[in-house]
Design an enzyme around this catalytic site. Structure first.
Site, PDB file in Angstrom:
ATOM      1  N   SER A 149      -3.459  -1.619   4.641  1.00 30.82           N
ATOM      2  CA  SER A 149      -2.950  -0.473   5.393  1.00 30.82           C
ATOM      3  C   SER A 149      -1.437  -0.369   5.308  1.00 30.82           C
ATOM      4  O   SER A 149      -0.865   0.630   5.753  1.00 30.82           O
ATOM      5  CB  SER A 149      -3.364  -0.596   6.868  1.00 30.82           C
ATOM      6  N   HIS A 170      -8.356   2.925   1.678  1.00 32.63           N
ATOM      7  CA  HIS A 170      -8.017   2.555   3.047  1.00 32.63           C
ATOM      8  C   HIS A 170      -9.024   3.166   4.016  1.00 32.63           C
ATOM      9  O   HIS A 170      -8.965   4.354   4.333  1.00 32.63           O
ATOM     10  CB  HIS A 170      -6.597   3.013   3.385  1.00 32.63           C
ATOM     11  N   GLU A 182      -8.567   6.989   2.942  1.00 33.71           N
ATOM     12  CA  GLU A 182      -7.418   7.370   2.130  1.00 33.71           C
ATOM     13  C   GLU A 182      -7.573   6.726   0.749  1.00 33.71           C
ATOM     14  O   GLU A 182      -7.700   5.503   0.644  1.00 33.71           O
ATOM     15  CB  GLU A 182      -6.122   6.891   2.789  1.00 33.71           C
ATOM     16  N   ASN A 220      -0.832   6.074   8.729  1.00 32.63           N
ATOM     17  CA  ASN A 220       0.114   5.112   9.316  1.00 32.63           C
ATOM     18  C   ASN A 220       1.567   5.540   9.144  1.00 32.63           C
ATOM     19  O   ASN A 220       2.416   5.198   9.974  1.00 32.63           O
ATOM     20  CB  ASN A 220      -0.106   3.722   8.734  1.00 32.63           C
TER      21      ASN A 220
END
Length: 314
Positions: A149, A170, A182, A220
């Site tokens: 991540s 991800h 992702e 993120n």
């Protein structure tokens, strides 16, 4: 004549599309490295959608715990999905588990896999050592992917000789429930690899989104600076953490406030991500360390998993 020409061009275009599609790898066999929450979740959804899955970790005890967690999760899902037909639910659980096996020797199982998904500790050196070793044993067509991540996918891919068959996948926790994946494409990732992974995510019932190999990818990169800015707001004395959480829930419609979410994710996890970004880009104001979060982590107050973080938990 124009009609014939158009038909010919359309036919050639269709043939080219079919040829491109044929080049994509149909992922049937999956090896998941890491039996923690993320790895077990990825293994579960892959097995539940008919893929042959091998879950790998260091010890049989870890794997037994992982498999028990997967079975419990499947039974909860079956209870909701097959409320009117418990027998069908039992068959769903049994069929999924029949697609799943475990191993403590990754090198011995990757020779026949189409995709290796790594979900181990967030440590670049450890990941590089793993992929460097597996690169020697995996088949030529095998795609490698990391569930990291926060780490740069390119830095992990460079440990192998298959940079064109390496990407980021991800997933989000809890994997069986969260729809998003992702798909991270590095400058070296081939279009064939990228499209094969997009198709794989869709077969899992997930919604893939694409992102370049930028820190934090999409979620993120937006989420962590937001969480840290909430801490800074509190550190300056501008508002209490309780009022900040309430404001974001009632004013922005978020299901959790930033401090609740920080405690849920884990302050150590957030600090690790932020520290990595700060090391890469020390002058970026978004990536500056948080004194209050650092202090809590130093005291082992990591959030819900330790019973205390920005809030206390019973």
């Amino acid at each position: 004549m124009a009609f014939v020409t158009r038909q010919f061009v359309r036919s050639m275009s269709s043939s080219a599309s079919a040829s491109a599609a044929a080049k994509k790898i149909l992922i049937k066999h999956v090896t998941v490295i890491g039996g923690g929450l993320m790895g077990a979740g990825i293994a579960q959804v892959a097995a539940a959608t008919g893929h042959t899955v091998v879950l790998v970790d260091q010890t049989e005890d870890i794997l037994a715990k992982s498999k028990k967690g997967i079975e419990d999760s499947l039974r909860r899902m079956a209870k909701k999905k097959f409320t009117e037909n418990p027998k069908a639910g039992d068959e769903f659980v049994a069929k999924t588990l029949s697609c799943l096996s475990t191993s403590t020797d990754a090198a011995s199982v990757v020779h026949s896999t189409d995709l290796v998904v790594e979900a181990i500790v967030e440590n670049l050196k450890v990941k590089n050592e793993l992929f460097q070793r597996l690169d020697k044993f995996a088949a030529e067509h095998t795609i490698f992917a990391s569930n990291t991540s926060s780490l740069q996918i390119t830095s992990i891919a460079n440990a192998t000789t298959r940079q064109d068959r390496f990407a980021g996948l991800h997933f989000f926790n809890p994997v069986p429930m969260m729809k998003l994946v992702e798909v991270i494409k590095t400058p070296m990732t081939s279009q064939k690899t990228f499209e094969s992974l997009i198709d794989f995510c869709k077969t899992l019932g997930k919604h893939p989104v694409s992102c370049k190999d930028t820190p934090g990818f999409i979620v993120n990169r937006l989420l962590v600076p937001y969480l840290i800015e909430a801490i800074r707001l509190h550190e300056r004395g501008d508002a209490s953490k309780e009022d900040i959480d309430t404001a974001m829930k009632l004013g922005a419609g978020y299901p959790m406030g930033p401090f609740e979410l920080l405690d849920y994710v884990g302050l150590d996890t957030t600090k690790f991500i932020l520290d990595g970004w700060h090391e890469m880009d020390p002058v970026n104001p978004l990536f500056q360390p948080s004194p209050s979060m650092n202090n809590l982590v130093a005291q082992k107050k990591l959030g819900k998993k330790t019973g205390e973080g920005f809030y206390k938990y019973k």
